[in-house]
Design a protein around this motif. Structure first.
Motif, PDB file in Angstrom:
ATOM      1  N   ILE A   5     -15.866   4.056 -16.741  1.00 27.20           N
ATOM      2  CA  ILE A   5     -16.364   3.807 -18.096  1.00 27.20           C
ATOM      3  C   ILE A   5     -15.325   2.996 -18.861  1.00 27.20           C
ATOM      4  O   ILE A   5     -14.130   3.074 -18.591  1.00 27.20           O
ATOM      5  CB  ILE A   5     -16.735   5.101 -18.859  1.00 27.20           C
ATOM      6  N   THR A   6     -15.833   2.224 -19.793  1.00 25.43           N
ATOM      7  CA  THR A   6     -14.927   1.398 -20.594  1.00 25.43           C
ATOM      8  C   THR A   6     -14.195   2.274 -21.614  1.00 25.43           C
ATOM      9  O   THR A   6     -14.669   3.355 -21.971  1.00 25.43           O
ATOM     10  CB  THR A   6     -15.686   0.289 -21.353  1.00 25.43           C
ATOM     11  N   SER A   7     -13.096   1.775 -22.088  1.00 28.48           N
ATOM     12  CA  SER A   7     -12.351   2.489 -23.125  1.00 28.48           C
ATOM     13  C   SER A   7     -13.215   2.657 -24.378  1.00 28.48           C
ATOM     14  O   SER A   7     -13.137   3.678 -25.061  1.00 28.48           O
ATOM     15  CB  SER A   7     -11.054   1.753 -23.452  1.00 28.48           C
ATOM     16  N   ASP A  52     -21.604  -4.959 -12.667  1.00 27.41           N
ATOM     17  CA  ASP A  52     -22.655  -4.109 -12.099  1.00 27.41           C
ATOM     18  C   ASP A  52     -22.480  -2.631 -12.470  1.00 27.41           C
ATOM     19  O   ASP A  52     -23.110  -1.760 -11.884  1.00 27.41           O
ATOM     20  CB  ASP A  52     -22.740  -4.278 -10.579  1.00 27.41           C
ATOM     21  N   ILE A  53     -21.648  -2.365 -13.477  1.00 26.54           N
ATOM     22  CA  ILE A  53     -21.441  -1.012 -13.986  1.00 26.54           C
ATOM     23  C   ILE A  53     -22.257  -0.838 -15.267  1.00 26.54           C
ATOM     24  O   ILE A  53     -22.234  -1.695 -16.149  1.00 26.54           O
ATOM     25  CB  ILE A  53     -19.945  -0.747 -14.292  1.00 26.54           C
ATOM     26  N   ALA A  54     -22.957   0.294 -15.378  1.00 28.13           N
ATOM     27  CA  ALA A  54     -23.748   0.594 -16.576  1.00 28.13           C
ATOM     28  C   ALA A  54     -22.829   1.033 -17.709  1.00 28.13           C
ATOM     29  O   ALA A  54     -22.144   2.049 -17.598  1.00 28.13           O
ATOM     30  CB  ALA A  54     -24.768   1.688 -16.272  1.00 28.13           C
ATOM     31  N   THR A  55     -22.794   0.251 -18.776  1.00 21.77           N
ATOM     32  CA  THR A  55     -21.976   0.557 -19.947  1.00 21.77           C
ATOM     33  C   THR A  55     -22.899   0.747 -21.152  1.00 21.77           C
ATOM     34  O   THR A  55     -24.093   0.465 -21.077  1.00 21.77           O
ATOM     35  CB  THR A  55     -20.994  -0.592 -20.243  1.00 21.77           C
ATOM     36  N   GLY A  56     -22.340   1.204 -22.248  1.00 24.10           N
ATOM     37  CA  GLY A  56     -23.117   1.314 -23.471  1.00 24.10           C
ATOM     38  C   GLY A  56     -23.711  -0.033 -23.848  1.00 24.10           C
ATOM     39  O   GLY A  56     -23.062  -1.070 -23.698  1.00 24.10           O
ATOM     40  N   SER A  57     -24.963  -0.047 -24.261  1.00 19.04           N
ATOM     41  CA  SER A  57     -25.738  -1.238 -24.629  1.00 19.04           C
ATOM     42  C   SER A  57     -26.170  -2.078 -23.436  1.00 19.04           C
ATOM     43  O   SER A  57     -26.703  -3.174 -23.617  1.00 19.04           O
ATOM     44  CB  SER A  57     -25.001  -2.115 -25.652  1.00 19.04           C
ATOM     45  N   SER A  58     -25.968  -1.568 -22.225  1.00 15.98           N
ATOM     46  CA  SER A  58     -26.459  -2.271 -21.035  1.00 15.98           C
ATOM     47  C   SER A  58     -27.945  -2.001 -20.854  1.00 15.98           C
ATOM     48  O   SER A  58     -28.427  -0.906 -21.118  1.00 15.98           O
ATOM     49  CB  SER A  58     -25.737  -1.774 -19.765  1.00 15.98           C
ATOM     50  N   ARG A  59     -28.661  -3.016 -20.368  1.00 21.67           N
ATOM     51  CA  ARG A  59     -30.053  -2.843 -19.964  1.00 21.67           C
ATOM     52  C   ARG A  59     -30.049  -2.564 -18.467  1.00 21.67           C
ATOM     53  O   ARG A  59     -29.535  -3.374 -17.686  1.00 21.67           O
ATOM     54  CB  ARG A  59     -30.896  -4.078 -20.290  1.00 21.67           C
ATOM     55  N   THR A  90     -26.230  10.557 -24.772  1.00 23.53           N
ATOM     56  CA  THR A  90     -26.032  11.991 -24.967  1.00 23.53           C
ATOM     57  C   THR A  90     -27.146  12.816 -24.332  1.00 23.53           C
ATOM     58  O   THR A  90     -27.127  14.034 -24.419  1.00 23.53           O
ATOM     59  CB  THR A  90     -25.908  12.347 -26.466  1.00 23.53           C
ATOM     60  N   SER A  91     -28.100  12.159 -23.683  1.00 28.16           N
ATOM     61  CA  SER A  91     -29.114  12.880 -22.904  1.00 28.16           C
ATOM     62  C   SER A  91     -28.569  13.104 -21.502  1.00 28.16           C
ATOM     63  O   SER A  91     -27.625  12.432 -21.066  1.00 28.16           O
ATOM     64  CB  SER A  91     -30.410  12.067 -22.833  1.00 28.16           C
ATOM     65  N   LEU A  92     -29.154  14.045 -20.775  1.00 24.00           N
ATOM     66  CA  LEU A  92     -28.710  14.289 -19.397  1.00 24.00           C
ATOM     67  C   LEU A  92     -28.845  13.029 -18.541  1.00 24.00           C
ATOM     68  O   LEU A  92     -27.933  12.679 -17.797  1.00 24.00           O
ATOM     69  CB  LEU A  92     -29.490  15.446 -18.777  1.00 24.00           C
ATOM     70  N   LEU A  93     -29.971  12.342 -18.669  1.00 20.07           N
ATOM     71  CA  LEU A  93     -30.186  11.129 -17.878  1.00 20.07           C
ATOM     72  C   LEU A  93     -29.220  10.022 -18.289  1.00 20.07           C
ATOM     73  O   LEU A  93     -28.579   9.391 -17.439  1.00 20.07           O
ATOM     74  CB  LEU A  93     -31.638  10.663 -18.031  1.00 20.07           C
ATOM     75  N   GLY A  94     -29.084   9.792 -19.589  1.00 15.86           N
ATOM     76  CA  GLY A  94     -28.189   8.737 -20.068  1.00 15.86           C
ATOM     77  C   GLY A  94     -26.736   8.987 -19.711  1.00 15.86           C
ATOM     78  O   GLY A  94     -26.026   8.081 -19.274  1.00 15.86           O
ATOM     79  N   ALA A  95     -26.296  10.222 -19.879  1.00 20.21           N
ATOM     80  CA  ALA A  95     -24.908  10.568 -19.536  1.00 20.21           C
ATOM     81  C   ALA A  95     -24.658  10.414 -18.039  1.00 20.21           C
ATOM     82  O   ALA A  95     -23.570  10.019 -17.624  1.00 20.21           O
ATOM     83  CB  ALA A  95     -24.591  11.986 -19.988  1.00 20.21           C
ATOM     84  N   THR A  96     -25.667  10.708 -17.231  1.00 21.61           N
ATOM     85  CA  THR A  96     -25.529  10.551 -15.781  1.00 21.61           C
ATOM     86  C   THR A  96     -25.409   9.078 -15.405  1.00 21.61           C
ATOM     87  O   THR A  96     -24.570   8.700 -14.580  1.00 21.61           O
ATOM     88  CB  THR A  96     -26.728  11.187 -15.047  1.00 21.61           C
ATOM     89  N   LEU A  97     -26.232   8.231 -16.003  1.00 17.89           N
ATOM     90  CA  LEU A  97     -26.257   6.809 -15.643  1.00 17.89           C
ATOM     91  C   LEU A  97     -25.050   6.034 -16.169  1.00 17.89           C
ATOM     92  O   LEU A  97     -24.610   5.066 -15.531  1.00 17.89           O
ATOM     93  CB  LEU A  97     -27.547   6.173 -16.151  1.00 17.89           C
ATOM     94  N   LEU A  98     -24.500   6.434 -17.302  1.00 20.81           N
ATOM     95  CA  LEU A  98     -23.359   5.727 -17.872  1.00 20.81           C
ATOM     96  C   LEU A  98     -22.196   5.720 -16.877  1.00 20.81           C
ATOM     97  O   LEU A  98     -21.772   6.770 -16.396  1.00 20.81           O
ATOM     98  CB  LEU A  98     -22.913   6.388 -19.182  1.00 20.81           C
ATOM     99  N   GLY A  99     -21.701   4.543 -16.559  1.00 21.75           N
ATOM    100  CA  GLY A  99     -20.560   4.420 -15.669  1.00 21.75           C
ATOM    101  C   GLY A  99     -20.900   4.275 -14.196  1.00 21.75           C
ATOM    102  O   GLY A  99     -20.008   4.055 -13.379  1.00 21.75           O
ATOM    103  N   LEU A 100     -22.190   4.372 -13.853  1.00 15.74           N
ATOM    104  CA  LEU A 100     -22.573   4.181 -12.453  1.00 15.74           C
ATOM    105  C   LEU A 100     -22.591   2.706 -12.098  1.00 15.74           C
ATOM    106  O   LEU A 100     -22.733   1.845 -12.955  1.00 15.74           O
ATOM    107  CB  LEU A 100     -23.954   4.784 -12.173  1.00 15.74           C
TER     108      LEU A 100
END
Length: 134
Positions: A5-7, A52-59, A90-100
């Motif tokens: 995850i990004t800083s 190719d990493i999912a970050t905040g505001s990524s589609r 902050t959802s279970l799905l969103g928190a899981t995907l962030l940083g993958l």
């Protein structure tokens, strides 16, 4: 679950955990997942994150339990989450995907405590990658 995850995402996740209104609004499972992500993730500067990493505001395009692919934008702000378009980190799905990373498939904890699987197919847009092109 090792991820990057990004800083910026790290700082925003930490901030979410200090907001009493948000902490009360999200599930205890999501809180635990966010805390685990903060303690386990590899921290990367925004300019150094792979596109190719999912970050905040990524589609992102993903699927759950092999169902048809869905596309959402990962969002830190609850006020910008539109049903069917945005996905809160902050959802279970969103928190899981962030940083993958695209191509990763990982366990998905559901609100009822059961486990499923979520696969990140691709990062269609990542704001950090767009800055490299400018």
């Amino acid at each position: 679950m090792k991820c990057q995850i990004t800083s910026k995402d790290y700082m925003l996740l930490e901030r979410h955990l200090t907001r009493p209104d948000l902490v009360q609004a999200i599930s205890s499972l999501a809180l635990a997942l966010i805390r685990a992500k903060l303690s386990d993730a590899q921290l990367v500067m925004p300019d150094d994150i792979s596109p190719d990493i999912a970050t905040g505001s990524s589609r992102i395009a993903f699927s759950i339990d092999g169902r048809p692919e869905e596309t959402r934008v990962l969002l830190h702000s609850e006020s910008h989450v539109t049903t069917g378009l945005g996905l809160s980190v902050t959802s279970l799905l969103g928190a899981t995907l962030l940083g993958l990373r695209s191509g990763q498939e990982v366990p998905l904890l559901r609100a009822d405590g059961r486990l499923g699987r979520v696969a990140l197919h691709r990062v269609a847009y990542q704001p950090e990658a767009q800055h490299e092109d400018e």
